[in-house]
Design a protein around this motif. Structure first.
Motif, PDB file in Angstrom:
ATOM      1  N   GLY A  88      71.442  -7.659 -41.664  1.00 55.78           N
ATOM      2  CA  GLY A  88      72.360  -8.511 -42.398  1.00 55.78           C
ATOM      3  C   GLY A  88      71.615  -9.211 -43.521  1.00 55.78           C
ATOM      4  N   ASP A  89      72.362  -9.806 -44.441  1.00 55.38           N
ATOM      5  CA  ASP A  89      71.772 -10.521 -45.577  1.00 55.38           C
ATOM      6  C   ASP A  89      71.813 -12.029 -45.315  1.00 55.38           C
ATOM      7  N   ILE A 127      59.929 -18.354 -30.487  1.00 55.46           N
ATOM      8  CA  ILE A 127      60.912 -17.858 -31.456  1.00 55.46           C
ATOM      9  C   ILE A 127      60.272 -16.712 -32.210  1.00 55.46           C
ATOM     10  N   PHE A 128      60.694 -15.499 -31.873  1.00 59.46           N
ATOM     11  CA  PHE A 128      60.165 -14.299 -32.514  1.00 59.46           C
ATOM     12  C   PHE A 128      61.126 -13.830 -33.600  1.00 59.46           C
ATOM     13  N   HIS A 129      60.617 -12.981 -34.483  1.00 63.28           N
ATOM     14  CA  HIS A 129      61.483 -12.296 -35.443  1.00 63.28           C
ATOM     15  C   HIS A 129      62.644 -11.659 -34.690  1.00 63.28           C
ATOM     16  N   GLN A 130      63.857 -11.934 -35.135  1.00 65.37           N
ATOM     17  CA  GLN A 130      65.054 -11.483 -34.424  1.00 65.37           C
ATOM     18  C   GLN A 130      65.409 -10.055 -34.834  1.00 65.37           C
ATOM     19  N   ALA A 131      64.631  -9.106 -34.337  1.00 63.98           N
ATOM     20  CA  ALA A 131      64.795  -7.700 -34.712  1.00 63.98           C
ATOM     21  C   ALA A 131      66.058  -7.118 -34.096  1.00 63.98           C
ATOM     22  N   ASN A 132      66.111  -7.081 -32.792  1.00 68.13           N
ATOM     23  CA  ASN A 132      67.308  -6.727 -32.030  1.00 68.13           C
ATOM     24  C   ASN A 132      67.055  -7.158 -30.593  1.00 68.13           C
ATOM     25  N   ALA A 133      68.119  -7.370 -29.839  1.00 61.81           N
ATOM     26  CA  ALA A 133      67.989  -7.963 -28.510  1.00 61.81           C
ATOM     27  C   ALA A 133      67.199  -7.076 -27.555  1.00 61.81           C
ATOM     28  N   PHE A 134      67.389  -5.770 -27.634  1.00 65.65           N
ATOM     29  CA  PHE A 134      66.700  -4.861 -26.718  1.00 65.65           C
ATOM     30  C   PHE A 134      65.184  -4.940 -26.906  1.00 65.65           C
ATOM     31  N   MET A 135      64.740  -4.861 -28.149  1.00 69.28           N
ATOM     32  CA  MET A 135      63.308  -4.923 -28.440  1.00 69.28           C
ATOM     33  C   MET A 135      62.716  -6.267 -28.026  1.00 69.28           C
ATOM     34  N   LEU A 194      66.989 -16.684 -28.680  1.00 70.17           N
ATOM     35  CA  LEU A 194      67.615 -15.619 -29.457  1.00 70.17           C
ATOM     36  C   LEU A 194      68.750 -16.181 -30.282  1.00 70.17           C
ATOM     37  N   PHE A 195      68.822 -15.762 -31.547  1.00 70.88           N
ATOM     38  CA  PHE A 195      69.947 -16.142 -32.401  1.00 70.88           C
ATOM     39  C   PHE A 195      70.152 -15.054 -33.447  1.00 70.88           C
ATOM     40  N   LEU A 196      70.928 -14.036 -33.079  1.00 66.50           N
ATOM     41  CA  LEU A 196      71.225 -12.962 -34.021  1.00 66.50           C
ATOM     42  C   LEU A 196      72.626 -12.394 -33.852  1.00 66.50           C
ATOM     43  N   GLU A 197      73.390 -12.907 -32.873  1.00 63.46           N
ATOM     44  CA  GLU A 197      74.715 -12.370 -32.576  1.00 63.46           C
ATOM     45  C   GLU A 197      75.636 -12.351 -33.784  1.00 63.46           C
ATOM     46  N   ASN A 198      75.600 -13.425 -34.578  1.00 63.30           N
ATOM     47  CA  ASN A 198      76.574 -13.586 -35.655  1.00 63.30           C
ATOM     48  C   ASN A 198      75.977 -13.505 -37.049  1.00 63.30           C
ATOM     49  N   CYS A 199      74.763 -12.966 -37.151  1.00 62.93           N
ATOM     50  CA  CYS A 199      74.161 -12.789 -38.481  1.00 62.93           C
ATOM     51  C   CYS A 199      73.332 -11.517 -38.580  1.00 62.93           C
ATOM     52  N   GLY A 200      72.901 -10.948 -37.451  1.00 60.26           N
ATOM     53  CA  GLY A 200      72.105  -9.734 -37.479  1.00 60.26           C
ATOM     54  C   GLY A 200      70.645 -10.006 -37.789  1.00 60.26           C
ATOM     55  N   ASN A 201      69.901  -8.927 -38.021  1.00 62.01           N
ATOM     56  CA  ASN A 201      68.491  -8.997 -38.394  1.00 62.01           C
ATOM     57  C   ASN A 201      68.415  -9.282 -39.887  1.00 62.01           C
ATOM     58  N   THR A 202      68.052 -10.509 -40.237  1.00 68.20           N
ATOM     59  CA  THR A 202      68.011 -10.934 -41.640  1.00 68.20           C
ATOM     60  C   THR A 202      66.587 -10.922 -42.195  1.00 68.20           C
ATOM     61  N   VAL A 203      65.733 -10.108 -41.604  1.00 68.56           N
ATOM     62  CA  VAL A 203      64.373  -9.831 -42.082  1.00 68.56           C
ATOM     63  C   VAL A 203      63.541 -11.123 -42.117  1.00 68.56           C
TER      64      VAL A 203
END
Length: 336
Positions: free
Chosen positions: A161-162, A261-269, A286-295
């Motif tokens: 995501g952006d 707090i790690f880079h939010q790449a994806n939940a599985f990883m 974890l906080f990526l459910e509503n924004c995705g991996n924003t690099v």
């Protein structure tokens, strides 16, 4: 020893949303549940056609100034982390300085890093302050990966995501102090996460679409390519070493860290790494459910949310770790 502290963080997400439902309609073989279980993501924010990295960064910075009553004229250095700059030249940080009306006495530069970029940016800010070059550093992270992801690339479209984030690192006042840093690089992994045809080396080439025997999109060198298997292997090996080296340098045991707090790449990883390091789930944010991996913006967004959700208490130690494209990795510990 000169201290450097995070004074405030804000972030900005574009209005346009890419939901799992919409992705499932484009790729019927992937159900909504399969996408969410595989990635931990439900919604990604996508920059509009006329919205670029500088626009997102400026919106995040304006929010930082407004939410925290920060005088923009106090900023004496701008660090802008992006892999999707507005132009080949000039430096996007210079454009941002002008549009934010930050004094012309401020230094400004871009640096090209992805998922490790926020931690690297904090290290650069601390160095600028320690060298008495700056006292208030505005660290901006902003990406619009969506603009170079192929429409048929279901893997990358489900992940990225952006977004943009703005952090003020100051010499004196702040909510937490920056500790030691552990950084690393392995350019041998460059081919596994790459956009081949947009730099000077392959500037005039035009990529072709390649598909497997079942008609699934594989790659086009004009667009983002990620070898998911190799990236997973890299993180599984590099991140535990990164964390252990930083803890050794900081003379701390893993049990002394209050939140990771790690880079939010994806939940599985992320959960794979958490289990490998034997980190308690309650200490892993974890906080990526509503924004995705924003690099480069995943860590500051998650850090801001952890503070807002009161997951962090006074005197807590919070370990940040970024890793990915490059390969590049970095970690630090924040003392609240």
């Amino acid at each position: 020893m000169v201290q450097a502290k995070i004074q405030a963080i804000s972030y900005y997400l574009p209005e346009k949303k890419l939901t799992n439902q919409r992705l499932s309609e484009s790729f019927p073989e992937w159900s909504v549940d399969k996408i969410s279980s595989k990635t931990g993501i439900y919604i990604r924010r996508i920059a509009s056609e006329n919205e670029y990295s500088s626009d997102l960064a400026i919106a995040a910075a304006e929010r930082l100034f407004d939410e925290n009553k920060i005088d923009r004229k106090s900023v004496d250095f701008i660090l802008f982390c992006t892999q999707s700059p507005d132009y080949f030249l000039p430096t996007t940080a210079c454009i941002i300085q002008d549009k934010l009306n930050i004094p012309t006495s401020a230094g400004a530069l871009d640096f090209n890093l992805g998922c490790s970029g926020y931690v690297y940016g904090l290290s650069l800010a601390k160095g600028l302050i320690a060298a008495n070059i700056a006292t208030n550093v505005l660290l901006l992270t902003s990406e619009t990966y969506s603009k170079f992801i192929h429409p048929q690339d279901k893997s990358n479209r489900t992940i990225f995501g952006d977004a943009a984030a703005a952090t003020l690192i100051a010499k004196d006042n702040g909510c937490c102090e920056l500790g030691d840093f552990e950084l690393g690089t392995d350019g041998a992994g460059r081919e596994n996460l790459i956009v081949k045809n947009r730099g000077i080396r392959n500037f005039n080439l035009k990529g072709n679409d390649f598909f497997d025997i079942d008609g699934n999109y594989l790659r086009n060198d004009d667009f983002l390519y990620m070898n998911g298997g190799e990236i997973f292997k890299f993180t599984s090996e590099a991140v535990p070493k990164l964390i252990n080296n930083l803890l050794h340098k900081s003379k701390l045991g893993i049990e002394e860290i209050d939140l990771f707090i790690f880079h939010q790449a994806n939940a599985f990883m992320l959960n794979h790494i958490r289990k490998k390091l034997k980190i308690e789930e309650s200490k892993f944010f974890l906080f990526l459910e509503n924004c995705g991996n924003t690099v480069s913006s995943t860590i500051p967004i998650a850090l801001k949310e952890a503070i807002e959700q009161r997951k962090i208490k006074p005197n807590d130690k919070v370990l940040l770790a970024g890793f990915g494209v490059g390969y590049s990795w970095g970690a630090t510990i924040l003392q609240f």
